[in-house]
Scaffold this motif. Structure first.
Motif, short mmCIF file in Angstrom:
data_model
loop_
_atom_site.label_atom_id
_atom_site.label_comp_id
_atom_site.label_asym_id
_atom_site.label_seq_id
_atom_site.Cartn_x
_atom_site.Cartn_y
_atom_site.Cartn_z
N ARG A 8 0.83 -1.20 0.00
CA ARG A 8 0.00 0.00 0.00
C ARG A 8 0.87 1.25 0.00
O ARG A 8 1.96 1.24 0.55
CB ARG A 8 -0.88 0.03 1.25
CG ARG A 8 -1.93 -1.05 1.29
CD ARG A 8 -2.99 -0.72 2.32
NE ARG A 8 -4.04 -1.70 2.29
CZ ARG A 8 -4.24 -2.61 3.23
NH1 ARG A 8 -3.49 -2.64 4.30
NH2 ARG A 8 -5.23 -3.47 3.12
N GLU A 12 -2.90 4.95 1.52
CA GLU A 12 -3.81 3.79 1.57
C GLU A 12 -3.78 3.05 2.90
O GLU A 12 -4.67 2.25 3.18
CB GLU A 12 -3.47 2.81 0.44
CG GLU A 12 -3.73 3.36 -0.94
CD GLU A 12 -3.15 2.49 -2.05
OE1 GLU A 12 -3.70 2.55 -3.15
OE2 GLU A 12 -2.16 1.77 -1.82
N THR A 14 -4.24 2.23 6.80
CA THR A 14 -5.12 2.68 7.86
C THR A 14 -4.26 3.30 8.97
O THR A 14 -3.05 3.05 9.02
CB THR A 14 -5.93 1.53 8.47
OG1 THR A 14 -5.05 0.63 9.17
CG2 THR A 14 -6.71 0.76 7.39
N SER A 15 -4.86 4.08 9.83
CA SER A 15 -4.10 4.66 10.93
C SER A 15 -3.52 3.56 11.82
O SER A 15 -2.38 3.68 12.30
CB SER A 15 -4.96 5.62 11.74
OG SER A 15 -6.11 4.96 12.24
N GLN A 16 -4.23 2.47 12.02
CA GLN A 16 -3.74 1.37 12.84
C GLN A 16 -2.52 0.70 12.19
O GLN A 16 -1.55 0.38 12.87
CB GLN A 16 -4.84 0.33 13.07
CG GLN A 16 -5.98 0.83 13.94
CD GLN A 16 -5.52 1.15 15.35
OE1 GLN A 16 -4.88 0.34 16.00
NE2 GLN A 16 -5.84 2.35 15.82
N GLU A 17 -2.58 0.48 10.87
CA GLU A 17 -1.43 -0.10 10.16
C GLU A 17 -0.22 0.81 10.26
O GLU A 17 0.90 0.35 10.52
CB GLU A 17 -1.77 -0.34 8.68
CG GLU A 17 -2.74 -1.46 8.45
CD GLU A 17 -3.22 -1.53 7.01
OE1 GLU A 17 -3.41 -2.65 6.52
OE2 GLU A 17 -3.40 -0.46 6.37
#
Length: 154
Positions: A8, A12, A14-17
């Motif tokens: 990603r 792309e 996520t904030s958690q990733e």
């Protein structure tokens, strides 16, 4: 549990990733390697992130970055989360990274700044050293290049 490879852009993720990635990078490159430096940098804004996960758990990571040198593409920040080391995930990660570079950038050569103790590992993928060993943030590194060729079909 099966591993999954995901690629990603920063936008792309996520904030958690993103938090998981940054936490593991700091844990490995700042804490484990006892190296105080600006781990999160401007390259993260335009990077592609290669994640290997098991379920929601990040197990390995690398980032692909457009290089300032237009003749090369680069990747770095290669890590395997400590509890998952010794499972050949680094090889899987580098291969997935090289596959994505080939898909995205074609035959453009790849240049990396490898920690010098990893020369044999990266050499197994076809990289060759193109510099003497030098210190980067107090850690011995060597520049390595993988020349890529267009495959001609008959």
């Amino acid at each position: 549990m099966e591993t999954t490879v995901t690629i990603r852009t920063t936008d792309e993720l996520t904030s958690q990733e993103l938090i998981k990635i940054m936490a593991e990078r700091v844990k490995v490159f700042v804490v484990e390697q006892e190296c105080a430096y600006q781990e999160v940098d401007q390259l993260d804004f335009k990077a592609q992130h290669v994640l290997i996960t098991r379920g929601a758990q990040l197990v390995a990571y690398a980032r692909i970055v457009p290089n300032e040198d237009p003749d090369y593409i680069s990747f770095g920040r290669v890590l395997v989360v400590q509890q998952f080391r010794g499972q050949h995930l680094a090889s899987q990660l580098v291969q997935a990274t090289l596959d994505e570079i080939a898909r995205e950038y074609g035959p453009q050569p790849v240049k990396i700044a490898a920690q010098s103790y990893l020369q044999r590992f990266y050499g197994s993928f076809g990289f060759r050293p193109v510099s003497n060993v030098y210190l980067e943030d107090g850690i011995p590194h060597v520049d390595m290049v993988l020349e890529r060729q267009l495959v001609k079909k008959d």
